[in-house]
Design a protein around this motif. Structure first.
Motif, short mmCIF file in Angstrom:
data_model
loop_
_atom_site.label_atom_id
_atom_site.label_comp_id
_atom_site.label_asym_id
_atom_site.label_seq_id
_atom_site.Cartn_x
_atom_site.Cartn_y
_atom_site.Cartn_z
N GLY A 111 2.44 1.44 8.31
CA GLY A 111 2.12 0.05 8.01
C GLY A 111 2.32 -0.84 9.21
N LYS A 112 3.40 -0.60 9.96
CA LYS A 112 3.68 -1.38 11.16
C LYS A 112 2.61 -1.16 12.20
CE LYS A 112 5.96 -3.79 14.19
NZ LYS A 112 5.96 -5.26 14.11
N LEU A 113 2.18 0.09 12.39
CA LEU A 113 1.14 0.41 13.37
C LEU A 113 -0.17 -0.26 13.00
CD1 LEU A 113 0.21 1.98 15.85
CD2 LEU A 113 -0.24 3.94 14.35
N ILE A 114 -0.55 -0.19 11.74
CA ILE A 114 -1.80 -0.81 11.29
C ILE A 114 -1.76 -2.32 11.50
CG2 ILE A 114 -3.22 -1.33 9.25
CD1 ILE A 114 -2.40 1.44 8.17
N LEU A 115 -0.61 -2.93 11.17
CA LEU A 115 -0.47 -4.37 11.33
C LEU A 115 -0.57 -4.78 12.79
CD1 LEU A 115 0.13 -7.12 10.06
CD2 LEU A 115 2.57 -6.60 10.28
N THR A 116 0.06 -4.02 13.68
CA THR A 116 0.02 -4.34 15.10
C THR A 116 -1.39 -4.21 15.66
OG1 THR A 116 2.31 -3.59 15.40
CG2 THR A 116 0.95 -3.75 17.38
N ILE A 117 -2.09 -3.15 15.27
CA ILE A 117 -3.47 -2.95 15.72
C ILE A 117 -4.36 -4.09 15.21
CG2 ILE A 117 -5.51 -1.49 15.52
CD1 ILE A 117 -3.63 0.92 15.52
N PHE A 118 -4.15 -4.49 13.96
CA PHE A 118 -4.92 -5.62 13.40
C PHE A 118 -4.66 -6.88 14.21
CE2 PHE A 118 -4.85 -9.40 10.69
CZ PHE A 118 -6.19 -9.43 10.28
N ARG A 119 -3.39 -7.13 14.56
CA ARG A 119 -3.05 -8.31 15.35
C ARG A 119 -3.73 -8.28 16.71
NH1 ARG A 119 3.46 -8.52 14.10
NH2 ARG A 119 3.40 -10.11 12.45
N ILE A 120 -3.81 -7.10 17.31
CA ILE A 120 -4.45 -6.98 18.62
C ILE A 120 -5.93 -7.35 18.53
CG2 ILE A 120 -5.15 -5.34 20.42
CD1 ILE A 120 -2.49 -3.89 19.92
N PHE A 121 -6.60 -6.83 17.51
CA PHE A 121 -8.02 -7.17 17.31
C PHE A 121 -8.17 -8.67 17.05
CE2 PHE A 121 -8.75 -2.60 16.51
CZ PHE A 121 -9.90 -2.43 17.27
N ALA A 122 -7.23 -9.24 16.28
CA ALA A 122 -7.29 -10.68 15.99
C ALA A 122 -7.14 -11.49 17.27
CB ALA A 122 -6.21 -11.05 14.98
N VAL A 123 -6.24 -11.06 18.15
CA VAL A 123 -6.04 -11.77 19.42
C VAL A 123 -7.29 -11.71 20.28
CG1 VAL A 123 -4.81 -11.66 21.62
CG2 VAL A 123 -3.53 -11.58 19.49
N PHE A 124 -7.95 -10.55 20.32
CA PHE A 124 -9.20 -10.44 21.07
C PHE A 124 -10.26 -11.38 20.48
CE2 PHE A 124 -7.65 -6.38 22.87
CZ PHE A 124 -8.06 -6.56 24.19
N GLY A 125 -10.30 -11.46 19.15
CA GLY A 125 -11.26 -12.36 18.51
C GLY A 125 -10.99 -13.81 18.83
N ILE A 126 -9.71 -14.21 18.78
CA ILE A 126 -9.35 -15.59 19.11
C ILE A 126 -9.61 -15.87 20.58
CG2 ILE A 126 -7.46 -17.27 19.18
CD1 ILE A 126 -6.17 -15.62 16.88
N GLY A 127 -9.33 -14.88 21.43
CA GLY A 127 -9.58 -15.04 22.86
C GLY A 127 -11.06 -15.25 23.16
N TYR A 128 -11.91 -14.50 22.47
CA TYR A 128 -13.35 -14.67 22.66
C TYR A 128 -13.80 -16.04 22.18
CZ TYR A 128 -18.37 -14.18 22.18
OH TYR A 128 -19.72 -14.39 22.28
N TRP A 129 -13.25 -16.48 21.05
CA TRP A 129 -13.57 -17.80 20.53
C TRP A 129 -13.19 -18.88 21.54
CZ3 TRP A 129 -10.64 -20.54 15.96
CH2 TRP A 129 -11.33 -21.70 15.61
N LEU A 171 0.83 -1.20 0.00
CA LEU A 171 0.00 0.00 0.00
C LEU A 171 0.87 1.25 0.00
CD1 LEU A 171 -2.58 -1.11 2.75
CD2 LEU A 171 -2.89 -1.19 0.27
N PRO A 172 0.35 2.38 -0.50
CA PRO A 172 1.13 3.62 -0.52
C PRO A 172 1.15 4.32 0.84
CG PRO A 172 -1.04 4.00 -1.48
CD PRO A 172 -0.96 2.52 -1.19
N ILE A 173 1.77 3.66 1.82
CA ILE A 173 1.89 4.21 3.17
C ILE A 173 3.32 4.03 3.65
CG2 ILE A 173 -0.53 3.84 3.81
CD1 ILE A 173 0.28 1.26 5.17
N SER A 174 3.68 4.76 4.70
CA SER A 174 5.03 4.65 5.24
C SER A 174 5.20 3.34 6.01
CB SER A 174 5.31 5.83 6.18
OG SER A 174 4.49 5.76 7.33
N GLU A 175 6.45 2.94 6.22
CA GLU A 175 6.73 1.72 6.98
C GLU A 175 6.18 1.83 8.40
OE1 GLU A 175 10.60 0.09 7.02
OE2 GLU A 175 10.88 0.22 4.85
N SER A 176 6.33 3.03 9.00
CA SER A 176 5.85 3.24 10.37
C SER A 176 4.34 3.08 10.45
CB SER A 176 6.26 4.64 10.85
OG SER A 176 5.79 4.87 12.16
#
Length: 216
Positions: free
Chosen positions: A67-85, A60-65
């Motif tokens: 992109g890293k922030l978006i990826l980390t936030i996505f991972r956090i939401f994914a962990v909450f989803g797996i935790g609820y499951w 995507l046309p975004i900076s590395e910083s």
């Protein structure tokens, strides 16, 4: 499997994962490799992106910083989803196989999230030096940590014969990815769900069989 056993599995995996990562960070220089067996090496690398080191900034046309922030936030939401499951299937007293698999996946996801969220604040860089834990000059910031990988299994490390078209003379390695204990837990959990699908989801398997019988 009850909640206590699931929690024990998660804690043990997180403990082994984080202890191994802290040890590697505080004893290895980035890129340093030690042979354990001919087909197994400890190779210290850091993963700034997703699987196989892919970065959002490469796609995507975004900076590395960013992109890293978006990826980390996505991972956090994914962990909450797996935790609820996990909480839901324990509450519903699902099969031991399913709870074990999801526990492994949750523990692995948590292990890598800890790196992504906190390691940028806890360590200084590992380029040409051994990193210091609780450094006064950390290499990053909150949500911008790098995931530590170290397990490397080059089961085959050779060179293609010169007569092979296109790849002759080039290096060939199998298995090339470098990973960690958390990745192993995730892969094992997913593998259990795939291989033992009928044991993990018996009711779903029974319904599919009933539909197949009716259509026969």
């Amino acid at each position: 499997m009850n909640q206590r056993k699931s929690l024990l599995i998660i804690v043990l995996i997180l403990l082994v994962d984080q202890l191994s990562k802290v040890y590697i960070k505080t004893h290895f220089i980035l890129g340093e490799s030690h042979d354990v067996l001919g087909w197994f090496k400890i190779l210290f690398i850091e993963n700034e992106g997703a699987a196989w080191g892919t970065k959002l900034s490469d796609l995507l046309p975004i900076s590395e910083s960013s992109g890293k922030l978006i990826l980390t936030i996505f991972r956090i939401f994914a962990v909450f989803g797996i935790g609820y499951w996990l909480w839901d299937i324990i509450k519903k007293q699902s099969t031991r196989t399913l709870i074990l698999a999801v526990s492994l996946i949750f523990a692995g996801a948590m292990g890598n999230i800890i790196d992504s969220v906190f390691y940028g604040l806890l360590f200084d860089h590992s380029n040409g030096q051994v990193a210091t834990l609780f450094s006064n000059q950390p290499y990053g910031s909150l949500f911008h940590g790098k995931v530590v990988d170290m397990l490397y299994f080059p089961l085959i490390d050779t060179t293609w014969p010169d007569w092979v078209p296109s790849v002759g003379g080039q290096r060939f390695r199998f298995f090339e990815p470098v990973f960690n204990i958390a990745d192993t837990a995730i892969s094992t959990g997913v593998g259990i769900l795939i291989v033992f699908n009928k044991k993990a989801f018996p009711k779903h398997a029974e319904k599919k069989q009933e539909v197949a019988d009716q259509n026969a």
